[in-house]
Design a protein around this motif. Structure first.
Motif, PDB file in Angstrom:
ATOM      1  N   SER A  48       0.829  -1.213   0.000  1.00 30.30           N
ATOM      2  CA  SER A  48       0.000   0.000   0.000  1.00 30.30           C
ATOM      3  C   SER A  48       0.857   1.253   0.000  1.00 30.30           C
ATOM      4  O   SER A  48       0.498   2.251  -0.644  1.00 30.30           O
ATOM      5  CB  SER A  48      -0.936   0.009   1.215  1.00 30.30           C
ATOM      6  OG  SER A  48      -1.876  -1.021   1.062  1.00 30.30           O
ATOM      7  N   SER A  87      -8.372   1.377  -4.094  1.00 33.26           N
ATOM      8  CA  SER A  87      -7.733   0.789  -2.915  1.00 33.26           C
ATOM      9  C   SER A  87      -8.648  -0.222  -2.247  1.00 33.26           C
ATOM     10  O   SER A  87      -9.819  -0.335  -2.595  1.00 33.26           O
ATOM     11  CB  SER A  87      -7.343   1.894  -1.937  1.00 33.26           C
ATOM     12  OG  SER A  87      -8.485   2.616  -1.575  1.00 33.26           O
ATOM     13  N   ASP A 165      -4.925  -1.511  -5.536  1.00 27.87           N
ATOM     14  CA  ASP A 165      -4.377  -1.979  -4.265  1.00 27.87           C
ATOM     15  C   ASP A 165      -5.389  -2.909  -3.597  1.00 27.87           C
ATOM     16  O   ASP A 165      -6.341  -2.452  -2.973  1.00 27.87           O
ATOM     17  CB  ASP A 165      -4.085  -0.754  -3.385  1.00 27.87           C
ATOM     18  CG  ASP A 165      -3.389  -1.141  -2.100  1.00 27.87           C
ATOM     19  OD1 ASP A 165      -2.954  -2.296  -1.977  1.00 27.87           O
ATOM     20  OD2 ASP A 165      -3.269  -0.270  -1.208  1.00 27.87           O
TER      21      ASP A 165
ATOM     22  N   GLY B 280      -5.297   0.638   5.793  1.00 28.71           N
ATOM     23  CA  GLY B 280      -4.681  -0.001   4.627  1.00 28.71           C
ATOM     24  C   GLY B 280      -3.248   0.423   4.404  1.00 28.71           C
ATOM     25  O   GLY B 280      -2.772   1.387   4.949  1.00 28.71           O
TER      26      GLY B 280
END
Lengths: 261, 280
Positions: A48, A87, A165, B280
């Protein structure tokens, strides 16, 4: 010219009590035009951070990031025009509808509502998202549906470099398949270059031209999946991608997705 | 469809409209909360105005022009409600974006930070004017106040000029929730409370200790109140309000670039330390 090129990128973060975490350790990689490169790694391996550095959200301590030959650190606005990101957490204004979120996202890239609406309809049809649900608040949609809207948001801006991601993490098998099929279509129809970070071995093997393994902020290997597997062959037997991952990182598939940051 | 064919200024203008429209959608979605806050602001303005009515009961009240005093307080309450709203909307919107995680998508979009903050500022001003007009309408019905001499146009100009510097202040304050979505917003209340203390919202600034009066000279709210009170209570025209307007113009010219610079520093710090992410 490469779509993406990283040379010796380093990034460390200071945690409380002075502890320093090295998130990226001399990372170098390239993504060619129209190429899909996958990065496999356990949670906390730096995937990430890698995506955030490329998308100009984190400044590297050292090294260079170039997007279509433009230095992303020095000229962020120039490279932001050509890329977008999806993401693991589909970040939206949860009270707004999918349509309102998409129209807002499009305007940040200079796309008007009149231009965006037919495009949104086309994208939603392609991903099997019922048009009538687009007017519901995001918080009423399932994770899988939210993730499809996240992909639609990225695609609306016509990016030539897509940063994905863990786009399928936490999705049910059906949604996962839908999203993966959509990524395949993006690649075929839009000729986009894609960097896909994941800890799903099958996904990486199936969708990517080349696959890398990342661990403790380092890229341990980055090759075509068959080459990568052969690298970890023992006694003449070519391992599966899972076995290759375990051999390279010491993590099992379960550990890779369970290990916290 | 493709924005690469559009001139830069048009892309930025579309994005400004995007920010304004987004905030409008959010206001619409939280409509009941808006009603609650509007009620709160109205009741608050009325209770402050009643302080003036109460002064009539105090010893020596005959020396006070009660109606004028009530109007003085109401104008203070209204102007403060408007100006603090601009200030709050800017920092609250950044906090909101941090909570939702959308700030990363805002920051990785190609439009400029000026556009981002301008969009939020435009919405804050329009929203503030509408809300303040509603509160003023209710207050006019509730109190028998004499605003027959009022020069509304001149008061609006003073407020508009002051809004520019308040947007600059608000952008500085918005750095706090950018760096800390949990507690940053509370820090901005300190700035807001300081402005309320020294700017003469409910009392003339000459009742303050000297050092606070010095602070008041640097608050745009001081000049906004002076100018709008003169316009609304005394019917003073724009030409006579220059003494309030020029300091506001100077402050706008200083605070807006300063706000952008401080926000840029905050953004760079957040990008260096990885503080933009929620997870994240």
């Amino acid at each position: 010219m490469k779509a993406l090129e990283l040379r010796g990128v380093e990034k460390s973060f200071k945690k409380r009590r002075g502890e320093v975490v090295r998130a990226l350790d001399s990372v170098s990689l390239t993504v060619g035009k129209g190429e899909v490169v996958g990065i496999l790694g356990p949670n906390g391996s730096g995937k990430s951070t890698l995506v955030r550095v490329i998308s100009t959200l984190v400044l590297p301590d050292k090294g260079e990031v170039e997007v279509f030959g433009v230095d992303a650190t020095r000229h962020p606005k120039q490279v932001q025009r050509s890329m977008n990101r999806v993401s693991v957490e589909a970040s939206f204004f949860k009270k707004l509808s999918a349509m309102e979120n998409l129209l807002y996202g499009a305007k940040l890239y200079g796309v008007t509502s009149a231009e965006a609406r037919p495009r949104i309809k086309e994208i939603l049809d392609n991903i099997g998202f019922a048009q009538k649900r687009a007017t519901e608040p995001m918080e009423h949609l399932s994770r899988g549906m939210q993730q499809k809207i996240a992909l639609a948001r990225a695609l609306l801006t016509s990016p030539v470099l897509m940063l994905l991601d863990e786009p399928t993490t936490g999705l049910d098998p059906r949604s996962k398949k839908d999203v993966q099929a959509f990524i395949r279509r993006i690649r075929e129809a839009h000729d986009s270059s894609i960097l896909l970070c994941t800890h799903d071995m099958g996904e990486a093997e199936e969708l990517c031209d080349r696959v890398g393994i990342m661990m403790d902020g380092k890229i341990l290997a980055l090759e075509e999946s068959e080459e990568l597997k052969r690298r970890y062959a023992t006694n003449g037997r070519v391992p599966t991608m899972e076995e290759t991952f375990m051999a390279a990182t010491g993590y099992s598939v379960e550990e890779a997705s369970a290990e916290g940051d | 469809m493709h924005n690469r064919l559009k001139p830069r200024w048009l892309v930025e203008m579309i994005a400004v409209w995007g920010y304004v429209q987004r905030n409008y959608f959010l206001t619409k979605r939280y409509f009941m909360w808006e009603v609650v806050w509007l009620t709160f602001t109205t009741v608050n303005a009325m209770s402050i105005t009643f302080i003036g009515a109460g002064a009539a009961q105090r010893p020596g009240a005959e020396a006070i022009n009660i109606q004028e005093y009530m109007t003085f307080l109401l104008i203070g309450a209204l102007i403060w409600s408007y100006l603090s709203m601009i200030f709050d909307i800017l920092s609250e919107t950044v906090q909101w974006e941090r909570w939702e995680g959308t700030i990363e998508y805002t920051f990785m979009s190609p439009t400029s930070r000026v556009t981002h903050l301008l969009g939020m500022g435009v919405y804050a001003v329009v929203y503030g004017i509408i809300r303040t007009a509603i509160v003023l309408g209710v207050a006019m019905l509730a109190f028998d106040l004499d605003l027959s001499e009022a020069n509304y146009w001149a008061a609006l100009v003073v407020l508009a000029v002051c809004s520019i510097s308040l947007v600059g202040f608000g952008v500085v304050a918005a750095v706090m929730p950018l760096l800390s979505p949990e507690k940053g917003q509370q820090v901005t209340y300190i700035v807001s409370a300081l402005l309320l203390l020294v700017s003469g919202v409910y009392y003339p600034i000459n009742v303050l200790p000297e050092w606070m009066q010095v602070m008041a000279q640097f608050s745009p709210v001081t000049y906004a109140l002076e100018g709008s009170r003169a316009a609304l209570l005394g019917g003073v025209g724009l030409s006579q309000l220059w003494g309030s307007i020029w300091p506001l113009l100077v402050m706008g010219a200083v605070f807006v670039p300063m706000g952008l610079f401080v926000f840029h520093l905050g953004e760079s710090y957040a990008k260096r330390t990885g503080k933009l992410k929620r997870s994240g």
